[in-house]
Design a protein around this motif. Structure first.
Motif, PDB file in Angstrom:
ATOM      1  N   ILE A  24       0.836  -1.197   0.000  1.00 37.93           N
ATOM      2  CA  ILE A  24       0.000   0.000   0.000  1.00 37.93           C
ATOM      3  C   ILE A  24       0.870   1.245   0.000  1.00 37.93           C
ATOM      4  CG2 ILE A  24      -1.638   1.342   1.391  1.00 37.93           C
ATOM      5  CD1 ILE A  24      -2.871  -1.347   2.234  1.00 37.93           C
ATOM      6  N   MET A  25       1.942   1.240   0.774  1.00 42.23           N
ATOM      7  CA  MET A  25       2.845   2.389   0.817  1.00 42.23           C
ATOM      8  C   MET A  25       3.512   2.614  -0.536  1.00 42.23           C
ATOM      9  SD  MET A  25       2.684   3.793   3.751  1.00 42.23           S
ATOM     10  CE  MET A  25       4.166   4.675   4.073  1.00 42.23           C
ATOM     11  N   ARG A  26       3.888   1.535  -1.198  1.00 43.08           N
ATOM     12  CA  ARG A  26       4.518   1.660  -2.517  1.00 43.08           C
ATOM     13  C   ARG A  26       3.535   2.227  -3.544  1.00 43.08           C
ATOM     14  NH1 ARG A  26       7.555  -4.107  -2.428  1.00 43.08           N
ATOM     15  NH2 ARG A  26       9.328  -3.459  -1.165  1.00 43.08           N
ATOM     16  N   VAL A  27       2.292   1.784  -3.515  1.00 41.82           N
ATOM     17  CA  VAL A  27       1.277   2.295  -4.440  1.00 41.82           C
ATOM     18  C   VAL A  27       1.023   3.776  -4.184  1.00 41.82           C
ATOM     19  CG1 VAL A  27      -1.172   2.127  -5.051  1.00 41.82           C
ATOM     20  CG2 VAL A  27       0.189   0.061  -4.833  1.00 41.82           C
ATOM     21  N   ILE A  28       0.935   4.163  -2.924  1.00 42.54           N
ATOM     22  CA  ILE A  28       0.714   5.572  -2.592  1.00 42.54           C
ATOM     23  C   ILE A  28       1.899   6.419  -3.048  1.00 42.54           C
ATOM     24  CG2 ILE A  28       0.520   7.200  -0.653  1.00 42.54           C
ATOM     25  CD1 ILE A  28      -1.189   5.067   0.762  1.00 42.54           C
ATOM     26  N   LEU A  29       3.116   5.914  -2.857  1.00 42.31           N
ATOM     27  CA  LEU A  29       4.304   6.638  -3.298  1.00 42.31           C
ATOM     28  C   LEU A  29       4.330   6.782  -4.819  1.00 42.31           C
ATOM     29  CD1 LEU A  29       6.982   7.928  -2.416  1.00 42.31           C
ATOM     30  CD2 LEU A  29       8.048   5.702  -2.745  1.00 42.31           C
ATOM     31  N   LEU A  30       3.952   5.739  -5.548  1.00 37.93           N
ATOM     32  CA  LEU A  30       3.910   5.789  -7.003  1.00 37.93           C
ATOM     33  C   LEU A  30       2.864   6.792  -7.480  1.00 37.93           C
ATOM     34  CD1 LEU A  30       4.844   4.580  -9.717  1.00 37.93           C
ATOM     35  CD2 LEU A  30       2.989   2.949  -9.499  1.00 37.93           C
ATOM     36  N   LEU A  31       1.683   6.795  -6.872  1.00 37.02           N
ATOM     37  CA  LEU A  31       0.645   7.755  -7.247  1.00 37.02           C
ATOM     38  C   LEU A  31       1.076   9.186  -6.944  1.00 37.02           C
ATOM     39  CD1 LEU A  31      -2.602   5.902  -6.129  1.00 37.02           C
ATOM     40  CD2 LEU A  31      -1.836   6.358  -8.451  1.00 37.02           C
ATOM     41  N   ALA A  32       1.759   9.386  -5.838  1.00 36.42           N
ATOM     42  CA  ALA A  32       2.229  10.728  -5.503  1.00 36.42           C
ATOM     43  C   ALA A  32       3.247  11.214  -6.528  1.00 36.42           C
ATOM     44  CB  ALA A  32       2.837  10.745  -4.103  1.00 36.42           C
ATOM     45  N   CYS A  33       4.119  10.315  -6.978  1.00 35.38           N
ATOM     46  CA  CYS A  33       5.102  10.698  -8.002  1.00 35.38           C
ATOM     47  C   CYS A  33       4.417  11.032  -9.323  1.00 35.38           C
ATOM     48  CB  CYS A  33       6.119   9.577  -8.208  1.00 35.38           C
ATOM     49  SG  CYS A  33       7.242   9.385  -6.822  1.00 35.38           S
ATOM     50  N   LEU A  34       3.408  10.246  -9.707  1.00 41.65           N
ATOM     51  CA  LEU A  34       2.685  10.520 -10.956  1.00 41.65           C
ATOM     52  C   LEU A  34       1.942  11.851 -10.895  1.00 41.65           C
ATOM     53  CD1 LEU A  34       1.274   7.013 -11.877  1.00 41.65           C
ATOM     54  CD2 LEU A  34       3.003   8.309 -13.092  1.00 41.65           C
ATOM     55  N   ILE A  35       1.302  12.123  -9.783  1.00 40.53           N
ATOM     56  CA  ILE A  35       0.573  13.377  -9.641  1.00 40.53           C
ATOM     57  C   ILE A  35       1.539  14.559  -9.690  1.00 40.53           C
ATOM     58  CG2 ILE A  35      -0.764  14.763  -7.997  1.00 40.53           C
ATOM     59  CD1 ILE A  35      -2.147  12.129  -7.182  1.00 40.53           C
ATOM     60  N   ALA A  36       2.693  14.417  -9.046  1.00 45.17           N
ATOM     61  CA  ALA A  36       3.685  15.494  -9.071  1.00 45.17           C
ATOM     62  C   ALA A  36       4.212  15.712 -10.484  1.00 45.17           C
ATOM     63  CB  ALA A  36       4.833  15.172  -8.122  1.00 45.17           C
ATOM     64  N   ALA A  37       4.421  14.635 -11.245  1.00 43.87           N
ATOM     65  CA  ALA A  37       4.937  14.775 -12.613  1.00 43.87           C
ATOM     66  C   ALA A  37       3.917  15.438 -13.520  1.00 43.87           C
ATOM     67  CB  ALA A  37       5.328  13.408 -13.158  1.00 43.87           C
ATOM     68  N   VAL A  38       2.642  15.050 -13.392  1.00 45.10           N
ATOM     69  CA  VAL A  38       1.605  15.641 -14.242  1.00 45.10           C
ATOM     70  C   VAL A  38       1.410  17.116 -13.909  1.00 45.10           C
ATOM     71  CG1 VAL A  38      -0.879  15.616 -14.702  1.00 45.10           C
ATOM     72  CG2 VAL A  38       0.410  13.492 -14.743  1.00 45.10           C
ATOM     73  N   SER A  39       1.427  17.462 -12.636  1.00 44.19           N
ATOM     74  CA  SER A  39       1.227  18.865 -12.280  1.00 44.19           C
ATOM     75  C   SER A  39       2.438  19.717 -12.632  1.00 44.19           C
ATOM     76  CB  SER A  39       0.909  18.995 -10.791  1.00 44.19           C
ATOM     77  OG  SER A  39       2.041  18.611 -10.029  1.00 44.19           O
ATOM     78  N   ALA A  40       3.618  19.123 -12.675  1.00 42.43           N
ATOM     79  CA  ALA A  40       4.820  19.902 -12.992  1.00 42.43           C
ATOM     80  C   ALA A  40       4.951  20.173 -14.479  1.00 42.43           C
ATOM     81  CB  ALA A  40       6.060  19.175 -12.482  1.00 42.43           C
TER      82      ALA A  40
END
Length: 178
Positions: A24-40
């Motif tokens: 679960i922690m790995r999935v949350i970390l992956l989603l956070a990275c994707l959201i940061a990349a899309v917003s950047a």
């Protein structure tokens, strides 16, 4: 006063150790990275849209291959007004001093107006009236152009480079009628 047990625990013991919690922690970390990349960086497509970076405000544009229109750093309506004004002034004064890019862009329009003046019919006169701002200048162009440029089939203008502009070191040129 006795410190609580949670404060004495090391940070490594606070991380969940079960397999499902790690997943679960790995999935949350992956989603956070994707959201940061899309917003950047935003989304991009090959339609000439701009991609902007969030950190430093830089922008990337798609390349303008085979696009011959000089945009002159202006929107279409301002660019048209500038080219009409420069065309009018070149025909009125015979030579003007402007930037090299503007001189190369206005050369096409000045040559076209002289070509219309050589043709001399009513439709050509109305087309010239629609581009040149001064009505009397159009009449004088249509009187003088046929005899002045009768032996010449094109190339009615000359662009000569001059010294760069003092303030911003922009390339300057003189455009003149031949």
């Amino acid at each position: 006063f006795e410190p609580s047990r949670k404060l004495l625990q090391s940070p490594a013991t606070l991380i969940p150790t079960s397999h499902s919690n790690l997943t679960i922690m790995r999935v949350i970390l992956l989603l956070a990275c994707l959201i940061a990349a899309v917003s950047a960086f935003g989304t991009s497509s090959f339609t000439g849209s701009t991609i902007t970076g969030a950190s430093n405000g830089s922008s990337l544009s798609m390349m303008r291959h085979r696009k011959k229109v000089a945009k002159l750093g202006k929107p279409a309506d301002q660019r048209k007004a500038l080219l009409r004004a420069l065309t009018t002034e070149v025909i009125r004064h015979g030579r003007i001093k402007t930037t090299l890019t503007r001189a190369k862009a206005v050369r096409k329009h000045v040559d076209h107006m002289i070509q219309l003046g050589k043709r001399g019919d009513l439709h050509a006169r109305r087309q010239a009236m629609g581009w040149i701002y001064d009505k009397d200048l159009v009449h004088s162009l249509f009187e003088a152009a046929p005899e002045r440029y009768s032996e010449r089939e094109g190339g009615y203008t000359r662009v000569l480079r001059t010294m760069p502009r003092q303030g911003d070191n922009a390339k300057m040129a003189v455009i003149e009628l031949v």
